[in-house]
Design a protein around this motif. Structure first.
Motif, PDB file in Angstrom:
ATOM      1  N   ASP A 143      29.877 -62.549  -1.993  1.00 12.46           N
ATOM      2  CA  ASP A 143      31.126 -62.929  -2.662  1.00 12.46           C
ATOM      3  C   ASP A 143      30.971 -62.646  -4.159  1.00 12.46           C
ATOM      4  O   ASP A 143      31.217 -63.509  -5.001  1.00 12.46           O
ATOM      5  N   TYR A 156      29.195 -65.230  -6.307  1.00 12.78           N
ATOM      6  CA  TYR A 156      29.494 -66.656  -6.084  1.00 12.78           C
ATOM      7  C   TYR A 156      28.762 -67.165  -4.834  1.00 12.78           C
ATOM      8  O   TYR A 156      29.125 -68.169  -4.241  1.00 12.78           O
ATOM      9  N   ASP A 199      32.559 -73.974 -10.897  1.00 11.81           N
ATOM     10  CA  ASP A 199      33.276 -73.370  -9.775  1.00 11.81           C
ATOM     11  C   ASP A 199      33.732 -74.441  -8.767  1.00 11.81           C
ATOM     12  O   ASP A 199      32.974 -75.360  -8.448  1.00 11.81           O
ATOM     13  N   VAL A 200      34.946 -74.274  -8.257  1.00 17.92           N
ATOM     14  CA  VAL A 200      35.558 -75.224  -7.297  1.00 17.92           C
ATOM     15  C   VAL A 200      35.167 -76.681  -7.576  1.00 17.92           C
ATOM     16  O   VAL A 200      34.678 -77.395  -6.696  1.00 17.92           O
ATOM     17  N   ARG A 218      39.565 -56.469 -10.072  1.00 16.89           N
ATOM     18  CA  ARG A 218      38.147 -56.445 -10.459  1.00 16.89           C
ATOM     19  C   ARG A 218      37.640 -55.044 -10.797  1.00 16.89           C
ATOM     20  O   ARG A 218      36.434 -54.818 -10.909  1.00 16.89           O
TER      21      ARG A 218
END
Ligand code: NOJ
Ligand code: CA
Length: 580
Positions: A88, A91, A235-236, A450
């Motif tokens: 990912d 990530y 993150d999250v 991206r």
């Protein structure tokens, strides 16, 4: 850092010319640098490839960092560059305290931080605490250990449902599509327990009920703080803690929407115990002085709830996704600005503003489509309606200039200063986002935003990489958008950003205040006063009259000097003072 108290005006001076003023955001006496910062997101694999393997790297960032200092940002946030199988795009971390060889070495990171210090840029890194990579040694050990072992306690393993455990433990779906559970195999090869992954199956969720997970992440924070970073984007940040018993929820972790999850409590989001984690991290940061920051990537609706993440002893900032998702319309923008300044202001926090990042369609492309994005906002593919780029770029310039005048912090995503659109005709064969594969191509995914940056029009690979094949191909039209072409043109998108950021700094707009100038606000226009600067946006289809004043900057660089504001344009004015 020295703190000079802001000058609070006794009375707003322009009321005669601008009509009634509705003050939403009074000045704050807190001048912490982050409250007014402009933070530029670097997506390392697409920034600049110096060693010629087609993938951006840390030495590439260091080599080009002076361009960001010239642009006028305060800090850079680096998306993950840690050791990772890249399922990912980083990530999925397998070693939180090292640099993936794809991007360089720890020595390269230290060189980047040193160069940033010389250029007066702060460095924020990405912390990914919800999940790691399935190749992380802790997860490998958990897989190798039996059910009920201490190794498995660090993750969320459960027995399956059904007669022989053949069904996942609950109905949660992965954010990237499919079930959020994957079944493991036992040592004898037979089917075993299941583990939870809110994202790809290669991203097992940590169990934040375990004190050992807390200790591990405090170690990771200190590791990077010791190396001189200025803070963390988390993150999250809304998902680390799950509700006891993992109750059924009925679907995708974000409620199936790119616009935040519904107001009621999802069992994997916004659990109260999260806030103890961030209070503890804030204390860890304080060991390194008051300048280090935490920024939450918490896709939480409504803004009143997001405010819980930025209470005085928690994070410094949270991304403002409601702002990113607002339509290009005066009522939508006014509502989200009011709600942001109101909700966040109530806990003493600044608002942030953002229009693009590496997970969404870039705002040039978004605004070039009238109406909804295809496929629920996950990306635009060659078979979809294509954006009108001329319209998109005009609106993007107006939106950016409107945003950069607002009080609070702003986040920029690499390439937006060049007015880059998404690559919306990318061949499916190039797609790498797991969303595309996990949904059998139904969701296009995020590769389109991206694509590597175009640096120099005449160089190989538009200056991104001197030798290798870029990991995603450029649209042909990007040569004209290269940074060197725009740097030589004082009417370019880059010139607009550079000019706006310089003015924002000189006029101290980030640390300012906001009052709506009602005479120029309507269903198709907005005007706000920040200090002595009047920002006017015209979203209507026709030009509108402006108040008298000196033009500081306008988003349509080809506009003739007139007392009118074009359709789809923003202007910053220094209004003529009326006495009496
Ligand atoms: C949010 C990140 O911005 C996104 O790129 C990533 O896929 C997910 N979190 C999972 O880490
Ligand atoms: Ca490289």
């Amino acid at each position: 850092m020295s703190v000079a108290p802001p000058q609070l005006p006794a009375a707003l001076p322009h009321s005669m010319a601008l009509g009634e003023l509705t003050e939403v955001h009074p000045l704050s006496a807190n001048e912490h640098w982050s409250r007014s910062s402009v933070i530029y997101q670097i997506y390392p694999r697409s920034f600049r490839d110096l060693n010629g393997d087609g993938i951006g790297d840390l030495p590439g960032i260091t080599a080009e960092l002076h361009h960001l200092a010239a642009l006028g940002v305060d800090a850079v946030w680096l998306s993950p560059f840690f050791t990772s199988p890249q399922r990912d795009a980083g990530y999925d971390v397998s070693d939180y305290c090292d640099v993936d060889p794809l991007f360089g070495t720890l020595a390269d990171f230290d060189a980047l931080v040193s160069r940033a210090a010389v250029l007066n840029l702060r460095v924020i890194v990405d912390l990914v605490p919800n999940h790691c990579s399935s190749e992380h040694p802790l997860f490998a050990a958990a897989l190798a250990a039996p059910a009920g072992s201490t190794e498995r306690e660090l993750f969320i393993f459960r027995d399956g449902l059904g007669a022989s455990g053949e069904l996942p433990p609950n109905d949660w779906e992965s954010h990237f599509g499919g079930s959020a559970w994957t079944r493991t195999a036992d040592a004898d090869g037979g089917p075993g327990q299941w583990y939870l992954h809110l994202f790809d199956s290669s991203q097992p969720d940590f169990n934040w009920d375990s004190p050992r997970v807390h200790a591990e992440f405090e170690r990771i924070l200190r590791f990077w703080l010791d190396r001189g970073v200025d803070g963390f984007r988390v993150d999250v940040a809304h998902a680390l803690v799950k509700a006891q018993g993992l109750p059924n929820w009925g679907g995708r972790a974000d409620g199936g929407s790119s616009k935040g999850f519904p107001g009621h409590r999802a069992p994997m989001f916004g659990q109260p115990a999260l806030h103890d984690i961030y209070r503890q991290w804030r204390k860890v940061l304080a060991e390194y002085g008051q300048d280090k920051i935490l920024c939450a990537e918490a896709n939480v609706d409504p803004l009143d709830r997001l405010a819980d993440w930025v209470r005085p002893d928690e994070m410094h900032q949270a991304f403002n996704f409601p702002y990113l998702n607002a339509e290009f319309s005066a009522p939508s923008l006014r509502a989200v600005v009011d709600a942001s300044l109101g909700s966040l202001g109530r806990v003493g926090a600044p608002s942030t503003w953002v229009l693009s990042n590496h997970d969404v369609v870039r705002h040039v492309s978004r605004l070039g489509l009238d109406g909804q994005l295809p496929r629920g906002g996950d990306g635009i593919g060659p078979g979809d309606v294509q954006p009108n780029l001329e319209l998109g770029r005009r609106r993007a310039a107006a939106s950016s200039l409107f945003m950069l005048g607002l009080p609070g912090g702003a986040y920029l995503y690499q390439g937006e200063e060049l007015g880059l659109p998404d690559h919306t005709t990318l061949d499916h064969g190039h797609r790498q986002d797991p969303t595309f594969g996990r949904t059998g191509g139904e969701r296009i995914g995020r590769d389109g935003c991206r694509v590597p940056l175009p640096w120099r029009a005449e160089d190989t690979n538009v200056g991104f990489s001197s030798e290798g094949t870029p990991w995603l191909p450029f649209p042909k039209s990007w040569r004209a958008l290269a940074r060197d072409v725009q740097a030589a043109d004082d009417r370019s998108h880059l010139a607009l950003y550079t000019g706006a950021l310089a003015l924002r700094r000189d006029l101290r707009l980030g640390a300012g205040s906001l009052a709506w100038a009602e005479r120029y606000c309507s269903d198709s226009s907005l005007a706000y006063l920040n200090g002595n600067t009047l920002v006017v946006l015209n979203t209507s289809g026709a030009p509108m009259d402006l108040p008298a004043g000196d033009v500081l900057i306008r988003s349509d660089s080809s506009a003739a000097p007139t007392d009118q504001l074009n359709s789809g344009e923003t202007i910053w004015l220094s209004p003529v003072l009326e006495v009496g």
